[in-house]
Design an enzyme around this catalytic site. Structure first.
Site, PDB file in Angstrom:
ATOM      1  N   LYS A 194      41.518  49.030  44.208  1.00 38.09           N
ATOM      2  CA  LYS A 194      41.191  48.027  43.190  1.00 38.09           C
ATOM      3  C   LYS A 194      39.722  47.656  43.286  1.00 38.09           C
ATOM      4  CE  LYS A 194      41.261  43.594  42.983  1.00 38.09           C
ATOM      5  NZ  LYS A 194      40.060  43.316  42.153  1.00 38.09           N
ATOM      6  N   GLU A 269      36.605  44.424  56.554  1.00 37.80           N
ATOM      7  CA  GLU A 269      35.157  44.357  56.766  1.00 37.80           C
ATOM      8  C   GLU A 269      34.702  43.120  56.012  1.00 37.80           C
ATOM      9  OE1 GLU A 269      31.458  44.489  55.938  1.00 37.80           O
ATOM     10  OE2 GLU A 269      31.788  46.437  54.971  1.00 37.80           O
ATOM     11  N   CYS A 303      26.755  41.956  53.453  1.00 39.76           N
ATOM     12  CA  CYS A 303      27.473  41.251  54.522  1.00 39.76           C
ATOM     13  C   CYS A 303      26.659  41.250  55.806  1.00 39.76           C
ATOM     14  CB  CYS A 303      28.852  41.861  54.727  1.00 39.76           C
ATOM     15  SG  CYS A 303      28.805  43.632  54.708  1.00 39.76           S
ATOM     16  N   GLU A 400      28.131  31.642  55.315  1.00 39.78           N
ATOM     17  CA  GLU A 400      27.489  32.785  54.670  1.00 39.78           C
ATOM     18  C   GLU A 400      27.103  32.403  53.239  1.00 39.78           C
ATOM     19  OE1 GLU A 400      29.982  36.224  53.839  1.00 39.78           O
ATOM     20  OE2 GLU A 400      28.316  37.520  54.420  1.00 39.78           O
TER      21      GLU A 400
HETATM   22  P1  ADP Z   1      33.449  37.481  46.924  1.00 41.83           P
HETATM   23  O1  ADP Z   1      33.762  36.101  47.416  1.00 41.83           O
HETATM   24  O2  ADP Z   1      32.260  38.063  47.552  1.00 41.83           O
HETATM   25  O3  ADP Z   1      33.554  37.663  45.442  1.00 41.83           O
HETATM   26  P2  ADP Z   1      36.083  38.273  47.503  1.00 41.83           P
HETATM   27  O4  ADP Z   1      36.501  38.375  48.913  1.00 41.83           O
HETATM   28  O5  ADP Z   1      36.525  37.118  46.691  1.00 41.83           O
HETATM   29  O6  ADP Z   1      34.544  38.422  47.524  1.00 41.83           O
HETATM   30  O7  ADP Z   1      36.490  39.569  46.702  1.00 41.83           O
HETATM   31  C1  ADP Z   1      36.497  40.864  47.240  1.00 41.83           C
HETATM   32  C2  ADP Z   1      37.649  41.617  46.628  1.00 41.83           C
HETATM   33  O8  ADP Z   1      38.857  40.946  46.959  1.00 41.83           O
HETATM   34  C3  ADP Z   1      37.630  41.706  45.101  1.00 41.83           C
HETATM   35  O9  ADP Z   1      38.083  42.995  44.707  1.00 41.83           O
HETATM   36  C4  ADP Z   1      38.633  40.650  44.691  1.00 41.83           C
HETATM   37  O10 ADP Z   1      39.244  40.925  43.458  1.00 41.83           O
HETATM   38  C5  ADP Z   1      39.643  40.737  45.804  1.00 41.83           C
HETATM   39  N1  ADP Z   1      40.457  39.532  45.991  1.00 41.83           N
HETATM   40  C6  ADP Z   1      40.122  38.242  45.769  1.00 41.83           C
HETATM   41  N2  ADP Z   1      41.163  37.423  46.058  1.00 41.83           N
HETATM   42  C7  ADP Z   1      42.170  38.206  46.487  1.00 41.83           C
HETATM   43  C8  ADP Z   1      43.508  37.956  46.946  1.00 41.83           C
HETATM   44  N3  ADP Z   1      43.998  36.725  47.019  1.00 41.83           N
HETATM   45  N4  ADP Z   1      44.255  39.019  47.308  1.00 41.83           N
HETATM   46  C9  ADP Z   1      43.764  40.264  47.253  1.00 41.83           C
HETATM   47  N5  ADP Z   1      42.538  40.566  46.831  1.00 41.83           N
HETATM   48  C10 ADP Z   1      41.734  39.557  46.451  1.00 41.83           C
END
Ligand code: ADP
Length: 498
Positions: A194, A269, A303, A400
């Site tokens: 995804k 990661e 990161c 961060e």
């Molecule tokens: P950022 O805060 O840098 O946007 P995230 O950790 O929110 O990074 O997002 C990284 C990835 O995790 C994206 O592909 C996002 O769609 C996905 N993501 C966000 N929330 C969830 C969740 N609850 N479960 C699974 N994947 C998630």
């Protein structure tokens, strides 16, 4: 289509953007089952550049079923290791053929300068597929010596972990897809990936390339959709054997909870708060340029960004003035403008987050040496920012920021244990850089730092062969290098009585 506003400077990517990009499920390019789409925005202008499928749980179910079927029936397992190599190299060749198009897509989707995508992200993507393609023929086990009475022959085999769910972030969209897909395929896994909702374009273009490279149907499935729906469904799916996640520490913790249902394997990661440590004997000019690159590369949206700048008091003023001077001169603008050195942040949400941290730094008493402002009133541009007078308990030091904001702090010590302790005073442990002309000091300090990567007189240097990942709350497991195969293989021990 008529709602889309395509930048006239695009030379290669307009055709793809114009053909309603689709997801890849079970060897077919498809829209979401719900027929829903969401808008993808150019962060330099706020203009909509595409409408892409909004995959959700139902699409995840379809994709996982395809990956499960192809794994269980051995569609991918029966492809010989050398043929797997050839297929991965074919993907690399096709990415290389379409380098300019992919770099343009990355630039208008993520905001990064076209030139950076073209010379940094894309070559690393090509390398990753080639390097991991090479591993497909080399993932063997070993024979094990016996001590107990009796005669036995024992050996181990490396077998693919199974169906892998992969969730990636938006900071290096295509590179993160390559970091995930290439080793999983080399190991013999099947994949459901995804993309991040902020930056789905290059993953969808990669889906077409994967089709063209004749990866068997169902082996790689690529979805677009939101984290809370599609991502959460993938992380919780009972037919997924392993989840590989790159993103925030906060979401990493949610992934661990979601994975508990079927105890799927998890690699993470996550975030960082990496120190760049400048010792008094450093080559000051190199350290200034290096510390600036450590934080401002990719707009600080790394990161492993060198977001804590520790300089010895003997060189501190010079270093901070030098980094501030570089920051002031960085040309901020749209990624497609050839003069641009730093583009916009990826989204309005990220813009709000970074400006909130800048405000909190000011409120908690840190001093802005340069930057600290929005640039222009269109798009999500933030000026490269240097904070001085930062203290260990300030939010800008403990959390961060993920933006072009560096927090400078002097240290007085010459004792490496104490310098190491200060550098390690964070819940993260992803990376660090050490700047000194004394080789012995550099390696001694490297040994005192609790992080997955330590760079000496450099920062943000990557190679497909180098393991990358975090200690502490920066994650579990390693990406890249031979180490990544711990994520994607199981070890089987076979013992025969002789
Ligand atoms: P950022 O805060 O840098 O946007 P995230 O950790 O929110 O990074 O997002 C990284 C990835 O995790 C994206 O592909 C996002 O769609 C996905 N993501 C966000 N929330 C969830 C969740 N609850 N479960 C699974 N994947 C998630």
């Amino acid at each position: 289509m008529d709602t889309l506003e395509l930048d006239p400077r695009l030379r290669h990517a307009s055709t793809f953007l114009g053909r309603s990009p689709k997801m890849l499920i079970d060897g077919r390019m498809v829209g979401a089952l719900s027929s829903k789409t969401f808008e993808v925005v150019n962060p330099a202008t706020g203009a909509v550049i595409a409408n892409v499928p909004e995959g959700d749980k139902a699409d995840v179910d379809l994709a996982v079923a395809a990956a499960r079927r192809t794994f269980d029936s051995g569609v991918w397992a029966k492809v010989s290791p050398s043929e797997k190599s050839r297929i991965l190299w074919r993907v690399a060749d096709l990415v290389e053929r379409d380098l300019e198009e992919l770099a343009e897509l990355e630039s208008i989707d993520n905001g990064k300068p076209y030139a950076v995508a073209r010379v940094a992200d894309l070559p690393l993507v090509v390398d990753m597929f080639r390097y991991m393609g090479g591993w497909a023929t080399k993932l063997g086990g070993r024979t094990i010596p016996w001590s107990l009475p009796g005669q036995f022959l024992s050996y181990t085999m490396k077998e693919p972990v199974g169906v892998v769910g992969q969730i990636i972030p938006w900071n290096f969209p295509l590179l993160m897809a390559a970091w995930k897909i290439a080793p999983a395929l080399a190991a013999g896994c099947t994949v459901v990936l995804k993309a991040a909702e902020q930056t789905p374009m290059t993953a969808l273009r990669l889906a077409e390339i994967i089709q063209e490279a004749e990866v068997p149907a169902g082996v790689v499935n690529i979805l677009t959709g939101f984290g809370e729906t599609a991502g959460a469904a993938l992380a919780a799916h009972p037919d997924v054997d392993k989840i590989a996640f790159t993103g925030s520490t906060e979401v990493g913790k949610l992934i661990v909870q979601a994975a508990a249902g079927n105890l799927k394997k998890v690699s993470l990661e996550l975030g960082g708060k990496s120190p760049a440590i400048i010792l008094p004997d450093a080559d000051v000019d190199a350290a200034i340029a290096g510390a600036a690159n450590a934080i401002f590369f990719n707009h600080g949206q790394c990161c492993c960004a060198g977001s804590r700048l520790f300089a010895h008091k003997k060189v501190y003023d010079k270093i901070v003035a030098g980094v501030a001077d570089i920051a002031a001169k960085i040309k901020v603008g749209p990624g497609l403008d050839p003069a641009t050195e730093m583009g916009p942040l990826v989204s309005d949400e990220q813009f709000a987050r970074v400006t909130r941290y800048i405000k909190s730094g000011r409120e908690q008493g840190a001093k802005v040496a340069v930057g600290g402002e929005r640039v222009g009133n269109l798009g999500y541009f933030v000026a490269p920012t240097v904070f001085e007078n930062t203290k260990p308990d300030m939010q800008i030091i403990t959390e961060e920021i993920f933006g072009p904001v560096v927090c400078a702090m002097p240290f007085e010590d010459d004792d490496l244990d104490r310098i190491g302790r200060e550098a390690n005073d964070t819940s993260y442990g992803l990376a660090a850089s050490v700047w000194t002309t004394n080789g012995g000091t550099a390696h001694k300090l490297a040994q005192r730092i609790r992080s997955g990567t330590v760079w000496i007189n450099c920062h943000n240097v990557f190679d497909a062969s180098l393991p990358f990942g975090g200690y502490k709350q920066s994650g579990w497991g390693r990406e890249m290098g031979e180490e990544v195969f711990h994520n994607y293989t199981e070890t089987k021990a076979i013992t025969a009585a002789l």
